[in-house]
Design a protein around this motif. Structure first.
Motif, short mmCIF file in Angstrom:
data_model
loop_
_atom_site.label_atom_id
_atom_site.label_comp_id
_atom_site.label_asym_id
_atom_site.label_seq_id
_atom_site.Cartn_x
_atom_site.Cartn_y
_atom_site.Cartn_z
N ASP A 1 -36.18 -61.72 -40.21
CA ASP A 1 -36.97 -61.38 -41.37
C ASP A 1 -36.05 -61.38 -42.60
O ASP A 1 -34.94 -60.84 -42.53
N PRO A 2 -36.44 -62.00 -43.73
CA PRO A 2 -35.54 -62.05 -44.91
C PRO A 2 -35.10 -60.67 -45.40
O PRO A 2 -33.98 -60.50 -45.85
N ARG A 3 -35.98 -59.68 -45.30
CA ARG A 3 -35.59 -58.35 -45.72
C ARG A 3 -34.53 -57.76 -44.80
O ARG A 3 -33.59 -57.11 -45.26
N ALA A 4 -34.63 -58.01 -43.52
CA ALA A 4 -33.63 -57.50 -42.57
C ALA A 4 -32.30 -58.20 -42.79
O ALA A 4 -31.24 -57.57 -42.72
N ARG A 5 -32.33 -59.52 -43.06
CA ARG A 5 -31.09 -60.25 -43.30
C ARG A 5 -30.41 -59.76 -44.58
O ARG A 5 -29.21 -59.58 -44.61
N SER A 6 -31.18 -59.54 -45.64
CA SER A 6 -30.56 -59.04 -46.86
C SER A 6 -30.04 -57.63 -46.67
O SER A 6 -29.05 -57.24 -47.29
N ASP A 7 -30.68 -56.84 -45.80
CA ASP A 7 -30.18 -55.50 -45.54
C ASP A 7 -28.86 -55.55 -44.78
O ASP A 7 -27.96 -54.77 -45.04
N ILE A 8 -28.72 -56.51 -43.86
CA ILE A 8 -27.48 -56.64 -43.10
C ILE A 8 -26.33 -57.00 -44.03
O ILE A 8 -25.27 -56.38 -43.99
N TYR A 9 -26.52 -57.97 -44.89
CA TYR A 9 -25.44 -58.41 -45.77
C TYR A 9 -25.36 -57.59 -47.05
O TYR A 9 -24.33 -57.56 -47.69
N GLY A 10 -26.45 -56.94 -47.41
CA GLY A 10 -26.47 -56.16 -48.63
C GLY A 10 -25.55 -54.97 -48.61
O GLY A 10 -25.08 -54.49 -49.62
N ARG A 11 -25.25 -54.47 -47.42
CA ARG A 11 -24.35 -53.33 -47.32
C ARG A 11 -22.91 -53.70 -47.63
O ARG A 11 -22.10 -52.85 -47.93
N ARG A 12 -22.59 -54.98 -47.53
CA ARG A 12 -21.22 -55.41 -47.79
C ARG A 12 -21.02 -55.90 -49.22
O ARG A 12 -19.91 -56.05 -49.66
N ILE A 13 -22.09 -56.17 -49.93
CA ILE A 13 -22.00 -56.66 -51.30
C ILE A 13 -22.07 -55.48 -52.25
O ILE A 13 -22.82 -54.53 -52.04
N ASN A 14 -21.30 -55.56 -53.32
CA ASN A 14 -21.26 -54.50 -54.33
C ASN A 14 -20.93 -53.14 -53.74
O ASN A 14 -21.48 -52.12 -54.12
N ARG A 15 -20.02 -53.14 -52.80
CA ARG A 15 -19.65 -51.85 -52.20
C ARG A 15 -18.70 -51.12 -53.14
O ARG A 15 -17.94 -51.73 -53.88
N THR A 16 -18.75 -49.83 -53.10
CA THR A 16 -17.86 -49.01 -53.92
C THR A 16 -17.13 -48.03 -53.02
O THR A 16 -17.62 -47.67 -51.95
N SER A 17 -15.99 -47.62 -53.47
CA SER A 17 -15.22 -46.65 -52.71
C SER A 17 -15.65 -45.25 -53.09
O SER A 17 -16.37 -45.04 -54.07
N SER A 18 -15.18 -44.31 -52.35
CA SER A 18 -15.51 -42.92 -52.60
C SER A 18 -14.84 -42.45 -53.88
O SER A 18 -13.63 -42.62 -54.05
N PRO A 19 -15.58 -41.85 -54.81
CA PRO A 19 -14.96 -41.34 -56.04
C PRO A 19 -13.91 -40.26 -55.75
O PRO A 19 -12.89 -40.19 -56.42
N LEU A 20 -14.15 -39.44 -54.74
CA LEU A 20 -13.19 -38.41 -54.39
C LEU A 20 -11.88 -39.04 -53.92
O LEU A 20 -10.79 -38.62 -54.32
N ARG A 21 -11.96 -40.07 -53.09
CA ARG A 21 -10.77 -40.75 -52.59
C ARG A 21 -10.05 -41.47 -53.72
O ARG A 21 -8.83 -41.45 -53.79
N ARG A 22 -10.81 -42.10 -54.61
CA ARG A 22 -10.19 -42.82 -55.73
C ARG A 22 -9.36 -41.89 -56.61
O ARG A 22 -8.32 -42.27 -57.12
N ARG A 23 -9.85 -40.68 -56.80
CA ARG A 23 -9.16 -39.76 -57.70
C ARG A 23 -8.08 -38.94 -57.01
O ARG A 23 -7.09 -38.56 -57.64
N SER A 24 -8.25 -38.63 -55.73
CA SER A 24 -7.35 -37.67 -55.09
C SER A 24 -6.14 -38.28 -54.40
O SER A 24 -5.12 -37.60 -54.28
N VAL A 25 -6.21 -39.51 -53.95
CA VAL A 25 -5.11 -40.09 -53.17
C VAL A 25 -3.80 -40.14 -53.96
O VAL A 25 -2.76 -39.74 -53.43
N PRO A 26 -3.77 -40.60 -55.22
CA PRO A 26 -2.48 -40.60 -55.93
C PRO A 26 -1.88 -39.20 -56.08
O PRO A 26 -0.70 -39.00 -55.82
N TYR A 27 -2.70 -38.25 -56.46
CA TYR A 27 -2.20 -36.89 -56.67
C TYR A 27 -1.76 -36.25 -55.35
O TYR A 27 -0.72 -35.60 -55.28
N ALA A 28 -2.56 -36.43 -54.30
CA ALA A 28 -2.22 -35.85 -53.00
C ALA A 28 -0.94 -36.45 -52.43
O ALA A 28 -0.12 -35.73 -51.85
#
Length: 184
Positions: free
Chosen positions: A5-32
């Motif tokens: 189903d096209p919606r299922a296929r876009s859901d499978i690949y949609g999770r990998r596109i435009n992914r973002t990292s955790s804001p907490l991890r982005r800010r805390s790793v250098p300081y920690a």
């Protein structure tokens, strides 16, 4: 072959596109990582002084040289205060020296924006040796030739450790920006 189903296929690949990292991890790793580097030399302490150089300062240099935009210019003051609590130096010495190092790195970046690893290693070595000698003077210990002979391996180790610190910072930066795995 079964058609998805096209919606299922876009859901499978949609999770990998435009992914973002955790804001907490982005800010805390250098300081920690810098704060952990400040605590580690306390674990290997000789009678009078730690055997390792200031790993927190080297991590600060690594983050500022490898990823210039991650730490703001004022970050040297609170991170230096944390280092002063664990290093045994008089309170305020790392605040001053780390802040001056951040200003010096900022001046290097504006003057030489085309630098490479060798320039960074030279600048970090120069800053680490300056920090080492200033910390000896500020410590209040008598500056005898024996004191310099005992502390000289720290200075040499600080210069030799920078490439490994830079590699560790690059790995931590990849971890910092990676997407957290989710269980589906």
């Amino acid at each position: 072959m079964e058609q998805l189903d096209p919606r299922a296929r876009s859901d499978i690949y949609g999770r990998r596109i435009n992914r973002t990292s955790s804001p907490l991890r982005r800010r805390s790793v250098p300081y920690a990582s810098i704060m952990l580097g400040s605590v580690l030399p306390v674990l290997l302490m000789a009678d009078l002084m730690p055997l390792l150089p200031s790993l927190g300062f080297l991590m600060l240099l690594g983050w500022r040289m490898v990823r210039p935009g991650v730490l703001p210019l004022w970050a040297g003051a609170p991170l230096g205060a944390f280092d002063d609590l664990f290093s045994g130096q008089p309170f305020g010495s790392a605040i001053l020296l780390w802040s001056l190092a951040m200003i010096a790195i900022e001046l290097i970046e504006t003057r030489f924006p085309w630098r490479d690893f060798w320039h960074d290693w030279f600048a970090a070595s120069l800053l680490a040796l300056t920090y080492w000698s200033a910390a000896l003077v500020i410590s209040g210990a008598p500056l005898t030739p024996e004191m310099f002979a005992v502390a000289a391996p720290q200075a040499a180790l600080a210069v030799l450790l920078y490439p490994m610190i830079a590699r560790l910072v690059a790995w931590l930066d990849r971890f910092r920006l990676s997407r957290a795995r989710t269980i589906d």
